[in-house]
Design a protein around this motif. Structure first.
Motif, mmCIF file in Angstrom:
data_model
loop_
_atom_site.group_PDB
_atom_site.id
_atom_site.type_symbol
_atom_site.label_atom_id
_atom_site.label_comp_id
_atom_site.label_asym_id
_atom_site.label_seq_id
_atom_site.Cartn_x
_atom_site.Cartn_y
_atom_site.Cartn_z
ATOM 1 N N ARG A 1 5.199 -10.867 -7.437
ATOM 2 C CA ARG A 1 4.329 -11.408 -7.635
ATOM 3 C C ARG A 1 3.098 -10.078 -7.136
ATOM 4 O O ARG A 1 3.056 -9.571 -6.405
ATOM 5 N N THR A 2 2.068 -10.003 -8.096
ATOM 6 C CA THR A 2 0.897 -9.608 -7.979
ATOM 7 C C THR A 2 0.012 -9.401 -7.317
ATOM 8 O O THR A 2 -0.150 -11.122 -6.591
ATOM 9 N N LYS A 3 -1.005 -9.372 -6.102
ATOM 10 C CA LYS A 3 -1.991 -9.919 -5.747
ATOM 11 C C LYS A 3 -3.109 -10.791 -6.390
ATOM 12 O O LYS A 3 -3.597 -11.369 -5.670
ATOM 13 N N ALA A 4 -3.041 -10.339 -7.364
ATOM 14 C CA ALA A 4 -4.411 -11.295 -8.311
ATOM 15 C C ALA A 4 -3.097 -12.651 -8.708
ATOM 16 O O ALA A 4 -4.151 -13.654 -8.107
ATOM 17 N N GLU B 1 -10.174 -5.894 -6.872
ATOM 18 C CA GLU B 1 -9.784 -5.633 -8.035
ATOM 19 C C GLU B 1 -8.146 -7.091 -8.038
ATOM 20 O O GLU B 1 -8.444 -7.558 -9.377
ATOM 21 N N ALA B 2 -8.224 -7.507 -7.180
ATOM 22 C CA ALA B 2 -7.347 -9.162 -7.556
ATOM 23 C C ALA B 2 -8.430 -9.769 -7.453
ATOM 24 O O ALA B 2 -7.598 -11.268 -8.750
ATOM 25 N N PHE B 3 -9.456 -9.816 -6.962
ATOM 26 C CA PHE B 3 -10.097 -11.325 -7.339
ATOM 27 C C PHE B 3 -10.484 -10.927 -8.696
ATOM 28 O O PHE B 3 -11.296 -11.679 -9.652
ATOM 29 N N THR C 1 7.093 -14.603 4.530
ATOM 30 C CA THR C 1 5.982 -13.790 4.264
ATOM 31 C C THR C 1 5.062 -13.693 3.260
ATOM 32 O O THR C 1 5.901 -13.804 2.354
ATOM 33 N N ALA C 2 3.987 -12.320 3.627
ATOM 34 C CA ALA C 2 3.376 -12.474 2.106
ATOM 35 C C ALA C 2 2.939 -11.148 1.374
ATOM 36 O O ALA C 2 3.209 -10.616 1.095
ATOM 37 N N VAL C 3 4.710 -10.426 1.728
ATOM 38 C CA VAL C 3 5.244 -8.866 0.770
ATOM 39 C C VAL C 3 4.149 -9.493 -0.729
ATOM 40 O O VAL C 3 5.097 -10.623 -1.198
ATOM 41 N N HIS C 4 4.198 -9.131 -1.547
ATOM 42 C CA HIS C 4 4.216 -8.799 -2.524
ATOM 43 C C HIS C 4 4.738 -7.433 -3.580
ATOM 44 O O HIS C 4 4.325 -6.536 -2.971
ATOM 45 N N GLY C 5 4.249 -7.510 -5.009
ATOM 46 C CA GLY C 5 4.750 -6.677 -5.747
ATOM 47 C C GLY C 5 3.726 -5.351 -5.819
ATOM 48 O O GLY C 5 4.367 -4.216 -5.735
ATOM 49 N N GLY C 6 2.281 -5.308 -4.784
ATOM 50 C CA GLY C 6 1.529 -4.516 -5.214
ATOM 51 C C GLY C 6 2.105 -2.975 -4.051
ATOM 52 O O GLY C 6 1.931 -2.404 -3.136
ATOM 53 N N ASP C 7 3.273 -4.152 -3.002
ATOM 54 C CA ASP C 7 2.819 -3.529 -1.818
ATOM 55 C C ASP C 7 4.190 -2.438 -2.200
ATOM 56 O O ASP C 7 5.023 -1.108 -1.382
ATOM 57 N N HIS C 8 5.388 -2.422 -3.270
ATOM 58 C CA HIS C 8 6.461 -1.559 -3.691
ATOM 59 C C HIS C 8 6.321 -0.571 -3.635
ATOM 60 O O HIS C 8 6.949 0.368 -3.487
ATOM 61 N N PHE C 9 5.089 0.005 -4.120
ATOM 62 C CA PHE C 9 5.291 1.884 -4.347
ATOM 63 C C PHE C 9 5.551 2.433 -2.835
ATOM 64 O O PHE C 9 5.917 3.614 -2.887
#
Length: 233
Positions: free
Chosen positions: A163-166, A204-206, A119-127
């Protein structure tokens, strides 16, 4: 390792599917219809499965989703504009959504003889999404080891959780992900709106990754204002 990928059709999960196809034994994509505002993202998940030549299971959770009321993703509530990390984005929480999907996906993996669920959960989701945080994913995997004890041994693969979305954009580019064939926008219009949290975070990630964004947005510059507002607090 035989791995199934939970794929929504978004940038993160499609990038993950391409990465798993290169680095592991990708056996299938699993998507969920939980009564979300639009099914457009599921069409992009189907495209991904055809491209990677694997089966695509779309599991109907609409009856469950109908009971998880109060989210802008399932109810007739306006999706707010702004950055993903703003307090206003909490209205997009569908309670226990990831926990429910992962539980079903682990059952599918056990039944099919797969060894891992990705699954692609990432650091930006944590908030805003508690069931995307490392403490949850670690505890969930431990729970599933007990739930399937003696029947199957299935692990949870979350390469982006710290990790981040970037970082995901960078990984996706490395694995030749066709970013134009992914869908992130919560509003489900003809094009990405450019204003909702996922559109702002995507754009923003791009930019942070230094990768060209092929996505047409109805409002392509709103992300600059949204990021600046977030940084001002």
């Amino acid at each position: 390792m035989k791995t199934i990928v939970i794929c929504s059709g978004g940038l993160d999960s499609v990038s993950l599917a391409h990465m798993v196809a290169r680095e592991r034994d990708l056996t299938r994509l699993v998507s969920f219809d939980y009564g979300q505002r639009h099914r457009k993202e599921l069409d992009y998940a189907a495209l991904c499965a055809r491209r990677l030549n694997v089966p695509h299971d779309v599991i109907d959770l609409r009856a469950i989703g109908a009971a998880l009321t109060g989210s802008a993703l399932t109810d007739d509530i306006d999706v707010p504009d702004g950055h993903y990390a703003e307090e206003s984005m909490r209205i997009t929480v569908v309670p226990n959504r990831n926990a429910i999907m992962l539980t079903v996906a682990f059952g599918v993996a056990a039944a099919r003889g797969d060894q891992a669920v990705a699954t692609a959960v990432h650091g930006g989701d944590h908030f805003i999404y508690p069931d995307c945080r490392p403490a949850f994913t670690q505890s969930f995997e431990a729970m599933q080891k007990l739930a399937l004890d003696g029947y199957a041994d299935v692990s949870l693969y979350t390469p982006f959780v710290h990790r981040t979305k970037a970082d995901i954009v960078t990984a996706g580019a490395r694995h030749d992900t066709p970013f134009a064939l992914t869908w992130s926008c919560y509003k489900g219009g003809e094009h990405h709106c450019g204003r909702c949290g996922t559109c702002v975070e995507r754009r923003e990630a791009f930019d942070l990754a230094g990768v060209a964004d092929p996505t047409p947005y109805d409002d392509p510059d709103f992300w600059i204002e949204a990021v600046a507002r977030k940084e001002r607090g």
